[in-house]
Scaffold this active site. Structure first.
Site, PDB file in Angstrom:
ATOM      1  N   SER A  82       0.836  -1.197   0.000  1.00 34.30           N
ATOM      2  CA  SER A  82       0.000   0.000   0.000  1.00 34.30           C
ATOM      3  C   SER A  82       0.872   1.248   0.000  1.00 34.30           C
ATOM      4  CB  SER A  82      -0.899   0.013   1.249  1.00 34.30           C
ATOM      5  OG  SER A  82      -1.683  -1.156   1.323  1.00 34.30           O
ATOM      6  N   SER A 104      -3.616  -3.260  -2.810  1.00 39.68           N
ATOM      7  CA  SER A 104      -2.929  -2.025  -2.447  1.00 39.68           C
ATOM      8  C   SER A 104      -3.904  -1.029  -1.843  1.00 39.68           C
ATOM      9  CB  SER A 104      -2.268  -1.403  -3.690  1.00 39.68           C
ATOM     10  OG  SER A 104      -1.543  -0.248  -3.341  1.00 39.68           O
ATOM     11  N   ASP A 142      -4.423   2.568  -1.253  1.00 42.74           N
ATOM     12  CA  ASP A 142      -3.878   3.847  -1.725  1.00 42.74           C
ATOM     13  C   ASP A 142      -4.730   4.955  -1.128  1.00 42.74           C
ATOM     14  OD1 ASP A 142      -2.044   2.499  -3.673  1.00 42.74           O
ATOM     15  OD2 ASP A 142      -3.955   1.880  -4.531  1.00 42.74           O
TER      16      ASP A 142
END
Length: 343
Positions: A232, A270, A272
């Protein structure tokens, strides 16, 4: 921990004197790093102003690009458009422990300033998973580390494998804490915008540097096996431009451009997440005789330089994190190299 001697300049806007988020006046950063046995982790705090943050409450915004993350406090930031504590970054399983430390800090700051002790506090915490390098299940970051990071916060701070970036991995290389800034001219004024990242995302073969796909060459040189995109990134944006919370949301969403320029496609796993604040507007400002707060904001058609500033500073902050990070071995013996070794 020393900073890297390397910097990669990106974009066309000038950067501030420090080329960091601390080019926004009043913003400081502190770290506490935890290194013992198989634990290599920590906490990084971005302090937005002097004095009790809960009294000033800088105007803020948050944006979730891909929500595979375990943040704390973003719901209230979205609802009320301000922050009440420093912004802390840590590892995934320590979010609750770090949030508790921010609450303790808010109470001690209010007490020291002679303010009424608050009965509600919204701690803001972001995270990435550093389990490839650190024993994340040890939950080794606690209240004392949070307070130490806040107490040590400075405009001149270390970057790389320090604090919340101690155990992170980015594009198959050693990730960490990175920062950059830009100066955006709007009319006759120049505004500072700074970015700090906790980088822990991307595949090696996807890495782009200055528009050139260098990741494939590095992977070939290392004979690195193809690996899925993991991890991340947390992006913290600060500016001294007078913006509303809604406008700030527009600006911080341009961090996406910076990540794409680095080669990210924001994979399934991920998280974000972007958090931003402005030092120019405060929800803790005195209420006027008409019962209203006095907040200022730029016209919408003047925001383009700030959009560009956010994109450029995010890209360079990610690259800064890779260059400043020192090589480290993961728990399985994998050596995560520094990008600086290949330049």
């Amino acid at each position: 921990m020393p900073e890297s001697g390397h910097r990669i300049r990106t974009g066309e806007l000038p950067h501030g004197r420090r080329n960091s988020i601390a080019d926004v006046s009043g913003v400081t950063v502190g770290h506490a790093t935890v290194d013992r046995g198989d634990v290599h982790t920590g906490v990084t705090v971005v302090v937005p102003c002097e004095g009790p943050v809960i009294a000033r409450r800088p105007v803020a915004a948050a944006h979730v690009l891909n929500g595979f993350g375990k943040t704390c406090g973003l719901v209230q930031v979205g609802e009320l458009g301000c922050i009440e504590t420093p912004i802390a970054l840590t590892n995934t399983l320590c979010v609750g422990r770090v949030a508790d430390g921010l609450v303790t800090n808010a109470l001690r700051e209010a007490s020291s300033a002679g303010l009424p002790l608050p009965s509600t506090i919204n701690p803001v915490v972001g995270e990435t998973n550093d389990g490839r390098v650190s024993d994340i299940r040890a939950r080794a970051v606690g209240e004392s580390d949070v307070l130490a990071a806040i107490d040590s916060a400075s405009a001149d701070f270390a970057r790389g494998s320090v604090g919340a970036g101690r155990g992170t991995v980015c594009f198959g290389l050693k990730g960490g804490i990175g920062s950059s800034s830009r100066l955006a001219g709007i009319g006759e004024k120049s505004y500072a915008l700074g970015v700090l990242v906790q980088s822990n995302f991307g595949r090696m073969t996807d890495l782009v540097l200055g528009g050139k796909p260098v990741g494939s060459r590095i992977a070939e040189e290392l004979a690195a096996p193809e690996a899925p995109e993991r991890g991340s990134i947390m992006v913290v944006v600060a500016t001294d431009a007078p913006l509303s919370s809604r406008q700030l949301g527009r600006v911080i969403r341009r961090a996406t451009v910076g990540l794409v320029r680095c080669g990210s496609y924001m994979g399934h796993g991920s998280g974000d997440v972007f958090i931003g604040f402005t030092t120019a507007n405060s929800m803790g400002s005195p209420v006027g005789s008409d019962g209203c707060l006095e907040l200022r904001c730029l016209p919408e058609d003047r925001l383009d330089p700030l959009f560009r500033a956010c994109a450029e500073a995010t890209e360079e902050a990610v690259l800064d994190s890779l260059l400043a990070a020192e090589p480290m071995r993961g728990l399985d013996g994998t050596l995560y190299r520094s990008l600086g070794e290949f330049l």
